[in-house]
Design a protein around this motif. Structure first.
Motif, PDB file in Angstrom:
ATOM      1  N   ASN A 138     -31.609  56.852  -5.796  1.00  0.00           N
ATOM      2  CA  ASN A 138     -32.622  56.710  -6.853  1.00  0.00           C
ATOM      3  C   ASN A 138     -33.672  57.821  -6.860  1.00  0.00           C
ATOM      4  O   ASN A 138     -34.652  57.733  -7.611  1.00  0.00           O
ATOM      5  CB  ASN A 138     -33.338  55.349  -6.795  1.00  0.00           C
ATOM      6  CG  ASN A 138     -32.437  54.213  -7.246  1.00  0.00           C
ATOM      7  OD1 ASN A 138     -31.389  54.434  -7.839  1.00  0.00           O
ATOM      8  ND2 ASN A 138     -32.835  52.987  -6.938  1.00  0.00           N
ATOM      9  N   ALA A 139     -33.496  58.862  -6.065  1.00  0.00           N
ATOM     10  CA  ALA A 139     -34.418  59.999  -6.128  1.00  0.00           C
ATOM     11  C   ALA A 139     -34.245  60.724  -7.459  1.00  0.00           C
ATOM     12  O   ALA A 139     -33.153  60.711  -8.044  1.00  0.00           O
ATOM     13  CB  ALA A 139     -34.144  60.962  -4.980  1.00  0.00           C
ATOM     14  N   PRO A 140     -35.290  61.361  -7.995  1.00  0.00           N
ATOM     15  CA  PRO A 140     -35.142  62.130  -9.237  1.00  0.00           C
ATOM     16  C   PRO A 140     -34.086  63.222  -9.079  1.00  0.00           C
ATOM     17  O   PRO A 140     -33.976  63.829  -8.014  1.00  0.00           O
ATOM     18  CB  PRO A 140     -36.534  62.743  -9.431  1.00  0.00           C
ATOM     19  CG  PRO A 140     -37.458  61.885  -8.650  1.00  0.00           C
ATOM     20  CD  PRO A 140     -36.672  61.389  -7.471  1.00  0.00           C
ATOM     21  N   VAL A 141     -33.321  63.483 -10.130  1.00  0.00           N
ATOM     22  CA  VAL A 141     -32.276  64.505 -10.054  1.00  0.00           C
ATOM     23  C   VAL A 141     -32.873  65.903  -9.909  1.00  0.00           C
ATOM     24  O   VAL A 141     -32.185  66.836  -9.501  1.00  0.00           O
ATOM     25  CB  VAL A 141     -31.356  64.458 -11.291  1.00  0.00           C
ATOM     26  CG1 VAL A 141     -30.611  63.142 -11.342  1.00  0.00           C
ATOM     27  CG2 VAL A 141     -32.140  64.701 -12.576  1.00  0.00           C
ATOM     28  N   ASP A 142     -34.157  66.039 -10.254  1.00  0.00           N
ATOM     29  CA  ASP A 142     -34.829  67.332 -10.121  1.00  0.00           C
ATOM     30  C   ASP A 142     -35.878  67.316  -9.011  1.00  0.00           C
ATOM     31  O   ASP A 142     -36.892  68.016  -9.081  1.00  0.00           O
ATOM     32  CB  ASP A 142     -35.482  67.743 -11.441  1.00  0.00           C
ATOM     33  CG  ASP A 142     -36.603  66.796 -11.872  1.00  0.00           C
ATOM     34  OD1 ASP A 142     -36.663  65.645 -11.348  1.00  0.00           O
ATOM     35  OD2 ASP A 142     -37.417  67.197 -12.716  1.00  0.00           O
ATOM     36  N   PRO A 146     -31.728  54.930   3.005  1.00  0.00           N
ATOM     37  CA  PRO A 146     -32.592  54.005   2.259  1.00  0.00           C
ATOM     38  C   PRO A 146     -32.682  54.370   0.775  1.00  0.00           C
ATOM     39  O   PRO A 146     -32.162  55.395   0.335  1.00  0.00           O
ATOM     40  CB  PRO A 146     -33.948  54.161   2.955  1.00  0.00           C
ATOM     41  CG  PRO A 146     -33.933  55.555   3.485  1.00  0.00           C
ATOM     42  CD  PRO A 146     -32.507  55.827   3.883  1.00  0.00           C
ATOM     43  N   VAL A 147     -33.385  53.517   0.007  1.00  0.00           N
ATOM     44  CA  VAL A 147     -33.547  53.698  -1.436  1.00  0.00           C
ATOM     45  C   VAL A 147     -34.961  54.185  -1.734  1.00  0.00           C
ATOM     46  O   VAL A 147     -35.938  53.697  -1.160  1.00  0.00           O
ATOM     47  CB  VAL A 147     -33.283  52.372  -2.186  1.00  0.00           C
ATOM     48  CG1 VAL A 147     -33.557  52.519  -3.679  1.00  0.00           C
ATOM     49  CG2 VAL A 147     -31.842  51.912  -1.942  1.00  0.00           C
ATOM     50  N   LEU A 148     -35.069  55.161  -2.649  1.00  0.00           N
ATOM     51  CA  LEU A 148     -36.358  55.733  -3.034  1.00  0.00           C
ATOM     52  C   LEU A 148     -36.713  55.272  -4.449  1.00  0.00           C
ATOM     53  O   LEU A 148     -36.047  55.660  -5.407  1.00  0.00           O
ATOM     54  CB  LEU A 148     -36.290  57.259  -2.967  1.00  0.00           C
ATOM     55  CG  LEU A 148     -37.568  58.039  -3.260  1.00  0.00           C
ATOM     56  CD1 LEU A 148     -38.633  57.759  -2.202  1.00  0.00           C
ATOM     57  CD2 LEU A 148     -37.272  59.534  -3.332  1.00  0.00           C
ATOM     58  N   THR A 149     -37.758  54.467  -4.605  1.00  0.00           N
ATOM     59  CA  THR A 149     -38.190  54.005  -5.925  1.00  0.00           C
ATOM     60  C   THR A 149     -39.071  55.057  -6.590  1.00  0.00           C
ATOM     61  O   THR A 149     -39.564  55.988  -5.934  1.00  0.00           O
ATOM     62  CB  THR A 149     -38.975  52.699  -5.812  1.00  0.00           C
ATOM     63  OG1 THR A 149     -40.192  52.948  -5.078  1.00  0.00           O
ATOM     64  CG2 THR A 149     -38.164  51.630  -5.091  1.00  0.00           C
ATOM     65  N   ILE A 200     -26.310  68.311  -8.568  1.00  0.00           N
ATOM     66  CA  ILE A 200     -27.325  68.283  -9.615  1.00  0.00           C
ATOM     67  C   ILE A 200     -28.675  68.789  -9.123  1.00  0.00           C
ATOM     68  O   ILE A 200     -29.430  69.414  -9.880  1.00  0.00           O
ATOM     69  CB  ILE A 200     -27.452  66.846 -10.210  1.00  0.00           C
ATOM     70  CG1 ILE A 200     -28.362  66.827 -11.420  1.00  0.00           C
ATOM     71  CG2 ILE A 200     -27.938  65.865  -9.149  1.00  0.00           C
ATOM     72  CD1 ILE A 200     -27.825  67.593 -12.613  1.00  0.00           C
ATOM     73  N   GLN A 201     -29.011  68.529  -7.843  1.00  0.00           N
ATOM     74  CA  GLN A 201     -30.282  69.016  -7.314  1.00  0.00           C
ATOM     75  C   GLN A 201     -30.339  70.541  -7.355  1.00  0.00           C
ATOM     76  O   GLN A 201     -31.359  71.121  -7.735  1.00  0.00           O
ATOM     77  CB  GLN A 201     -30.478  68.513  -5.876  1.00  0.00           C
ATOM     78  CG  GLN A 201     -30.738  67.028  -5.736  1.00  0.00           C
ATOM     79  CD  GLN A 201     -32.113  66.616  -6.255  1.00  0.00           C
ATOM     80  OE1 GLN A 201     -32.983  67.446  -6.483  1.00  0.00           O
ATOM     81  NE2 GLN A 201     -32.313  65.313  -6.423  1.00  0.00           N
ATOM     82  N   TRP A 243     -30.554  63.649  -1.061  1.00  0.00           N
ATOM     83  CA  TRP A 243     -31.709  62.777  -1.288  1.00  0.00           C
ATOM     84  C   TRP A 243     -31.295  61.314  -1.196  1.00  0.00           C
ATOM     85  O   TRP A 243     -30.130  60.982  -1.424  1.00  0.00           O
ATOM     86  CB  TRP A 243     -32.315  63.054  -2.665  1.00  0.00           C
ATOM     87  CG  TRP A 243     -33.171  64.279  -2.668  1.00  0.00           C
ATOM     88  CD1 TRP A 243     -32.748  65.567  -2.831  1.00  0.00           C
ATOM     89  CD2 TRP A 243     -34.582  64.341  -2.485  1.00  0.00           C
ATOM     90  NE1 TRP A 243     -33.816  66.432  -2.753  1.00  0.00           N
ATOM     91  CE2 TRP A 243     -34.965  65.703  -2.546  1.00  0.00           C
ATOM     92  CE3 TRP A 243     -35.576  63.384  -2.275  1.00  0.00           C
ATOM     93  CZ2 TRP A 243     -36.274  66.124  -2.400  1.00  0.00           C
ATOM     94  CZ3 TRP A 243     -36.894  63.799  -2.135  1.00  0.00           C
ATOM     95  CH2 TRP A 243     -37.232  65.155  -2.198  1.00  0.00           C
ATOM     96  N   PRO A 244     -32.259  60.435  -0.904  1.00  0.00           N
ATOM     97  CA  PRO A 244     -31.945  59.007  -0.907  1.00  0.00           C
ATOM     98  C   PRO A 244     -31.546  58.514  -2.296  1.00  0.00           C
ATOM     99  O   PRO A 244     -31.796  59.180  -3.306  1.00  0.00           O
ATOM    100  CB  PRO A 244     -33.274  58.353  -0.459  1.00  0.00           C
ATOM    101  CG  PRO A 244     -34.028  59.432   0.230  1.00  0.00           C
ATOM    102  CD  PRO A 244     -33.637  60.696  -0.460  1.00  0.00           C
TER     103      PRO A 244
END
Length: 308
Positions: free
Chosen positions: A143-147, A110-113, A170-171, A140-141
């Motif tokens: 659109n999750a933050p890269v950090d 899924p997508v994480l806003t 990147i995570q 991560w899903p």
């Protein structure tokens, strides 16, 4: 309680497909499904080892409901965020064709806003109140933050909760900027991150960023660096059913032993015994405690050297 974070849970699926025709119609003969995602595997292994194991993830649709139900049956209580859509499926193909057998096919999930991310952080803050160790593993899903992991690590640090991380890209790069307790990586991941698979080279790159390093080397076992010591640990098994999830079970073994304040030798032994136990069990990414206990008696540990 040990809290496992699985940002992108899945239904792990064995799919039997003995003939694959490129550009043609391919019919899967049968499937077997299991709750999956790296953090899910960790949480299930911790529960099987007798820990108070809690799981946090993002859950979507009927697939998410099924994963949580399966986890609860195995004494893992799952919390987290509800998203639209469905959690992903990850296929492991079983085939008589050697080069195709155990090939994997992973859906994105899924997508994480950004709004949902803030909700996730709020649930995380509530969930770590009674946590002694954090195990964070997997992708991560969208659109999750890269950090994202870095932010979770910082929240854990504010409450003196150590984090063991198993991720790439990147995570991991962002998390290393903050520093954290423990890192599990395999040989390929070590080379991509540090330009070398040699533990001494890896430790030079990670110095001041990570306290504990668990470097897995397939059949050669584990190289474990912690508290200025480096240990090599391995255990031989006769037959490998599946290696999917072995690294996750190894991470669980490390967390289990650390939570009990065991010696460095015992921590390393639990890691390789749990990783090997997963290889003996047909269910993807899972282990049986009876296998772990048996393997613990056969683990061989060698002191390599002290850290430079």
């Amino acid at each position: 309680m040990i809290l496992s974070i699985c940002p992108n849970p899945s239904i792990d699926t064995y799919a039997w497909l003995n003939v694959f025709e490129v550009g043609g119609v391919n019919r899967i003969e049968k499937i077997e499904e299991y709750p999956g995602g790296k953090g899910v595997h960790v949480a299930l292994a911790l529960a099987e080892l007798g820990n108070s194991s809690k799981l946090m993830g993002v859950w979507a649709g009927g697939a998410g409901d099924w994963i949580r139900k399966e986890c609860l049956q195995k004494k893992v209580f799952a919390v987290g965020l509800e998203l639209e859509g469905n959690n992903r499926k990850c296929y492991t193909f079983r085939s008589h064709i050697p080069h195709f057998n155990n090939s994997e096919l992973l859906e994105p999930g899924p997508v994480l806003t950004s709004q949902k991310w803030h909700s996730f952080m709020g649930i995380f803050q509530e969930s770590i109140v009674d946590a002694g160790i954090l195990c964070m593993a997997g992708s991560w899903p969208v659109n999750a933050p890269v950090d994202a992991y870095s932010q979770l690590i910082e929240a854990g640090k504010s409450k003196n909760i150590p984090a063991i991380l198993d991720c790439t890209g990147i995570q991991l790069e962002q998390a290393l900027k903050k520093g954290f307790f423990g890192l599990h990586l395999n040989q390929d991941e070590a080379f991509n991150l540090c330009g070398s698979q040699n533990i001494q080279d890896v430790l030079k790159v990670l110095k001041g960023k990570v306290e504990l390093v668990a470097l897995t080397k397939g059949k050669e076992g584990l190289v474990f660096a912690y508290k200025n010591r480096i240990l090599a640990a391995n255990v031989k098994i006769d037959k490998v059913v599946s290696t999917v999830g072995s690294g996750d079970c190894l991470t669980a073994g490390l967390a289990h032993a650390i939570s009990r304040n065991l010696s460095l030798e015992e921590i390393a032994a639990y890691g390789v015994a749990c990783g090997a136990a997963n290889c003996l069990f047909e269910d993807l990414g899972q282990l049986k405690i009876k296998d772990v206990k048996s393997l613990l008696q056969r683990v061989e540990i060698t002191e390599l050297t002290h850290e430079a």
